[in-house]
Design a protein around this motif. Structure first.
Motif, PDB file in Angstrom:
ATOM      1  N   LEU A 109      20.555   1.559  11.440  1.00 55.48           N
ATOM      2  CA  LEU A 109      19.545   1.811  12.458  1.00 55.48           C
ATOM      3  C   LEU A 109      18.290   2.396  11.828  1.00 55.48           C
ATOM      4  O   LEU A 109      17.162   2.049  12.200  1.00 55.48           O
ATOM      5  N   GLN A 110      18.469   3.264  10.856  1.00 51.08           N
ATOM      6  CA  GLN A 110      17.335   3.860  10.149  1.00 51.08           C
ATOM      7  C   GLN A 110      16.504   2.780   9.461  1.00 51.08           C
ATOM      8  O   GLN A 110      15.263   2.792   9.533  1.00 51.08           O
ATOM      9  N   ASN A 111      17.170   1.840   8.812  1.00 48.40           N
ATOM     10  CA  ASN A 111      16.452   0.740   8.146  1.00 48.40           C
ATOM     11  C   ASN A 111      15.707  -0.124   9.151  1.00 48.40           C
ATOM     12  O   ASN A 111      14.600  -0.598   8.878  1.00 48.40           O
ATOM     13  N   LEU A 112      16.310  -0.344  10.328  1.00 48.59           N
ATOM     14  CA  LEU A 112      15.663  -1.140  11.364  1.00 48.59           C
ATOM     15  C   LEU A 112      14.406  -0.460  11.884  1.00 48.59           C
ATOM     16  O   LEU A 112      13.360  -1.097  12.075  1.00 48.59           O
ATOM     17  N   ILE A 113      14.482   0.858  12.099  1.00 50.07           N
ATOM     18  CA  ILE A 113      13.313   1.613  12.573  1.00 50.07           C
ATOM     19  C   ILE A 113      12.211   1.588  11.521  1.00 50.07           C
ATOM     20  O   ILE A 113      11.029   1.390  11.836  1.00 50.07           O
ATOM     21  N   ASP A 114      12.584   1.786  10.265  1.00 58.09           N
ATOM     22  CA  ASP A 114      11.599   1.774   9.185  1.00 58.09           C
ATOM     23  C   ASP A 114      10.922   0.408   9.082  1.00 58.09           C
ATOM     24  O   ASP A 114       9.697   0.319   8.900  1.00 58.09           O
ATOM     25  N   PHE A 115      11.704  -0.654   9.218  1.00 59.24           N
ATOM     26  CA  PHE A 115      11.127  -1.996   9.170  1.00 59.24           C
ATOM     27  C   PHE A 115      10.143  -2.207  10.318  1.00 59.24           C
ATOM     28  O   PHE A 115       9.048  -2.750  10.127  1.00 59.24           O
ATOM     29  N   THR A 116      10.537  -1.762  11.519  1.00 60.67           N
ATOM     30  CA  THR A 116       9.683  -1.924  12.697  1.00 60.67           C
ATOM     31  C   THR A 116       8.369  -1.190  12.527  1.00 60.67           C
ATOM     32  O   THR A 116       7.290  -1.736  12.800  1.00 60.67           O
ATOM     33  N   GLN A 117       8.432   0.055  12.077  1.00 59.39           N
ATOM     34  CA  GLN A 117       7.209   0.862  11.939  1.00 59.39           C
ATOM     35  C   GLN A 117       6.312   0.319  10.826  1.00 59.39           C
ATOM     36  O   GLN A 117       5.081   0.346  10.959  1.00 59.39           O
ATOM     37  N   GLU A 118       6.904  -0.183   9.763  1.00 63.02           N
ATOM     38  CA  GLU A 118       6.091  -0.762   8.694  1.00 63.02           C
ATOM     39  C   GLU A 118       5.447  -2.076   9.138  1.00 63.02           C
ATOM     40  O   GLU A 118       4.282  -2.334   8.846  1.00 63.02           O
ATOM     41  N   TYR A 119       6.224  -2.908   9.860  1.00 61.65           N
ATOM     42  CA  TYR A 119       5.720  -4.223  10.267  1.00 61.65           C
ATOM     43  C   TYR A 119       4.609  -4.093  11.299  1.00 61.65           C
ATOM     44  O   TYR A 119       3.582  -4.779  11.208  1.00 61.65           O
ATOM     45  N   TRP A 120       4.815  -3.214  12.310  1.00 61.09           N
ATOM     46  CA  TRP A 120       3.820  -3.056  13.373  1.00 61.09           C
ATOM     47  C   TRP A 120       2.743  -2.045  13.007  1.00 61.09           C
ATOM     48  O   TRP A 120       1.786  -1.880  13.768  1.00 61.09           O
ATOM     49  N   GLN A 121       2.929  -1.377  11.855  1.00 57.42           N
ATOM     50  CA  GLN A 121       1.997  -0.317  11.435  1.00 57.42           C
ATOM     51  C   GLN A 121       1.829   0.719  12.551  1.00 57.42           C
ATOM     52  O   GLN A 121       0.724   0.989  13.031  1.00 57.42           O
ATOM     53  N   CYS A 122       2.970   1.265  12.940  1.00 63.52           N
ATOM     54  CA  CYS A 122       3.004   2.210  14.049  1.00 63.52           C
ATOM     55  C   CYS A 122       3.893   3.392  13.692  1.00 63.52           C
ATOM     56  O   CYS A 122       4.551   3.395  12.640  1.00 63.52           O
ATOM     57  N   CYS A 123       3.918   4.364  14.582  1.00 58.46           N
ATOM     58  CA  CYS A 123       4.734   5.553  14.349  1.00 58.46           C
ATOM     59  C   CYS A 123       5.178   6.115  15.701  1.00 58.46           C
ATOM     60  O   CYS A 123       4.340   6.518  16.511  1.00 58.46           O
ATOM     61  N   CYS A 156       3.823   6.069   6.993  1.00 59.74           N
ATOM     62  CA  CYS A 156       2.696   6.317   6.092  1.00 59.74           C
ATOM     63  C   CYS A 156       1.867   5.058   5.867  1.00 59.74           C
ATOM     64  O   CYS A 156       2.404   3.951   5.796  1.00 59.74           O
ATOM     65  N   THR A 157       0.563   5.249   5.784  1.00 55.24           N
ATOM     66  CA  THR A 157      -0.321   4.141   5.428  1.00 55.24           C
ATOM     67  C   THR A 157      -0.048   3.753   3.982  1.00 55.24           C
ATOM     68  O   THR A 157       0.243   4.602   3.138  1.00 55.24           O
ATOM     69  N   LYS A 158      -0.118   2.468   3.715  1.00 53.99           N
ATOM     70  CA  LYS A 158       0.265   1.964   2.397  1.00 53.99           C
ATOM     71  C   LYS A 158      -0.942   1.835   1.479  1.00 53.99           C
ATOM     72  O   LYS A 158      -2.006   1.374   1.895  1.00 53.99           O
ATOM     73  N   ASP A 159      -0.736   2.256   0.233  1.00 52.75           N
ATOM     74  CA  ASP A 159      -1.741   2.083  -0.805  1.00 52.75           C
ATOM     75  C   ASP A 159      -1.350   0.862  -1.629  1.00 52.75           C
ATOM     76  O   ASP A 159      -0.283   0.859  -2.271  1.00 52.75           O
ATOM     77  N   PRO A 160      -2.169  -0.205  -1.621  1.00 53.59           N
ATOM     78  CA  PRO A 160      -1.798  -1.425  -2.359  1.00 53.59           C
ATOM     79  C   PRO A 160      -1.571  -1.187  -3.845  1.00 53.59           C
ATOM     80  O   PRO A 160      -0.872  -1.964  -4.500  1.00 53.59           O
ATOM     81  N   ALA A 161      -2.163  -0.116  -4.376  1.00 53.71           N
ATOM     82  CA  ALA A 161      -2.034   0.161  -5.811  1.00 53.71           C
ATOM     83  C   ALA A 161      -0.678   0.777  -6.159  1.00 53.71           C
ATOM     84  O   ALA A 161      -0.298   0.823  -7.327  1.00 53.71           O
ATOM     85  N   GLU A 162       0.052   1.252  -5.157  1.00 58.21           N
ATOM     86  CA  GLU A 162       1.333   1.896  -5.408  1.00 58.21           C
ATOM     87  C   GLU A 162       2.453   0.859  -5.398  1.00 58.21           C
ATOM     88  O   GLU A 162       2.635   0.132  -4.429  1.00 58.21           O
ATOM     89  N   ASP A 163       3.205   0.818  -6.498  1.00 57.26           N
ATOM     90  CA  ASP A 163       4.324  -0.104  -6.607  1.00 57.26           C
ATOM     91  C   ASP A 163       5.626   0.531  -6.130  1.00 57.26           C
ATOM     92  O   ASP A 163       6.543  -0.168  -5.693  1.00 57.26           O
ATOM     93  N   VAL A 164       5.702   1.855  -6.225  1.00 58.98           N
ATOM     94  CA  VAL A 164       6.909   2.584  -5.837  1.00 58.98           C
ATOM     95  C   VAL A 164       6.658   3.296  -4.509  1.00 58.98           C
ATOM     96  O   VAL A 164       5.617   3.939  -4.328  1.00 58.98           O
ATOM     97  N   ILE A 165       7.603   3.165  -3.575  1.00 62.49           N
ATOM     98  CA  ILE A 165       7.464   3.803  -2.268  1.00 62.49           C
ATOM     99  C   ILE A 165       7.660   5.300  -2.393  1.00 62.49           C
ATOM    100  O   ILE A 165       8.648   5.770  -2.969  1.00 62.49           O
ATOM    101  N   ASN A 166       6.711   6.052  -1.876  1.00 62.51           N
ATOM    102  CA  ASN A 166       6.816   7.509  -1.860  1.00 62.51           C
ATOM    103  C   ASN A 166       7.520   7.923  -0.570  1.00 62.51           C
ATOM    104  O   ASN A 166       6.925   7.944   0.504  1.00 62.51           O
ATOM    105  N   THR A 167       8.792   8.243  -0.667  1.00 64.87           N
ATOM    106  CA  THR A 167       9.585   8.570   0.523  1.00 64.87           C
ATOM    107  C   THR A 167       9.252   9.952   1.088  1.00 64.87           C
ATOM    108  O   THR A 167       9.736  10.311   2.160  1.00 64.87           O
ATOM    109  N   GLN A 168       8.426  10.721   0.365  1.00 65.24           N
ATOM    110  CA  GLN A 168       8.046  12.056   0.836  1.00 65.24           C
ATOM    111  C   GLN A 168       6.605  12.108   1.346  1.00 65.24           C
ATOM    112  O   GLN A 168       6.070  13.187   1.599  1.00 65.24           O
ATOM    113  N   CYS A 169       6.012  10.931   1.531  1.00 64.69           N
ATOM    114  CA  CYS A 169       4.602  10.882   1.926  1.00 64.69           C
ATOM    115  C   CYS A 169       4.365  11.438   3.323  1.00 64.69           C
ATOM    116  O   CYS A 169       3.255  11.848   3.663  1.00 64.69           O
TER     117      CYS A 169
END
Length: 237
Positions: A109-123, A156-169
């Motif tokens: 469920l956590q992965n599903l929520i994360d996918f939804t928020q990243e895809y829709w760019q929402c929180c 979190c808003t994504k920085d295109p220059a970052e290759d590694v996801i910052n899970t503490q952002c």
């Protein structure tokens, strides 16, 4: 089975097993809904295929009537969805907030929520403050979690220059002024973003539904024409 298929299967199975605990379905297992839909599709396809191959008018009439009932139910559901759109919005808000409460309880469920928020760019449902509903992210003084007054990394808003996801952002993100929050995280809720997506893609969505409806009408007409031809041939014997 390829690893990607296995992961997708485990994700769907895990999410479905957790849906009944975060909704007000009264213990109803959503897996039964998928079984019923699959059974109806099998019966409908079997009746249409065997009816056409064996020239069985009973199966063809059954196929035609059953498909007509489904079409009528879909049309009714569409009208009701338009009339009760505010109620549907409230149910979606309720569903997302229950997901937020259970965010750390189920990894799928956590992965599903994360996918939804990243895809829709929402929180959250209507904004980042909805994460106050979660015991790990709320801003209460009694919350000793390091994630207090924060949001998941998927907000979190994504920085295109970052290759590694910052899970503490998202740590301490909601302690900042609203102007600064907009730089670090998405501040729009997933419900408004979904509504915006529907408005932006209204032509595509409407085209898909119209296409499905036309296919159903075409199937009904073909079945009825075949029944008429079979009965006409039998009448001439």
């Amino acid at each position: 089975m390829p690893p990607s298929c296995f992961l997708l299967e485990s994700l769907i199975r895990g999410v479905l097993s957790n849906i009944s605990s975060i909704t007000d379905l009264g213990g109803f297992d959503p897996v039964w809904l998928f079984l019923v839909v699959g059974g109806v599709m099998f019966i409908l396809g079997f009746a249409g295929c065997i009816g056409a191959l064996r020239e069985n008018t009973f199966l063809l009439k059954f196929f035609s009537v059953f498909l007509g009932i489904i079409f009528f139910l879909e049309l009714t559901a569409g009208v009701l969805a338009f009339v009760f759109k505010d109620w549907i919005k409230d149910q979606l808000y309720f569903f997302i907030n229950n997901n937020i409460r259970a965010y750390r309880d189920d990894i799928d469920l956590q992965n599903l929520i994360d996918f939804t928020q990243e895809y829709w760019q929402c929180c959250g449902a209507f904004g980042a403050d909805d994460w106050n509903l979660n015991i790990y992210f709320n801003c209460t003084d009694s919350n000793a979690s390091r994630e207090r007054c924060g949001v998941p990394f998927s907000c979190c808003t994504k920085d295109p220059a970052e290759d590694v996801i910052n899970t503490q952002c998202g740590y301490d993100a909601r302690q900042k002024p609203e102007v600064d929050q907009q730089i670090v995280i998405y501040t729009k809720g997933c419900v408004p973003q979904f509504e915006k997506w529907l408005q932006d893609n209204l032509t595509i969505v409407a085209g898909i539904f119209i296409g499905i409806a036309l296919l159903q009408i075409f199937g009904i007409c073909l079945a009825q024409n075949l029944v008429s031809d079979i009965e006409a041939v039998r009448a001439s014997w």
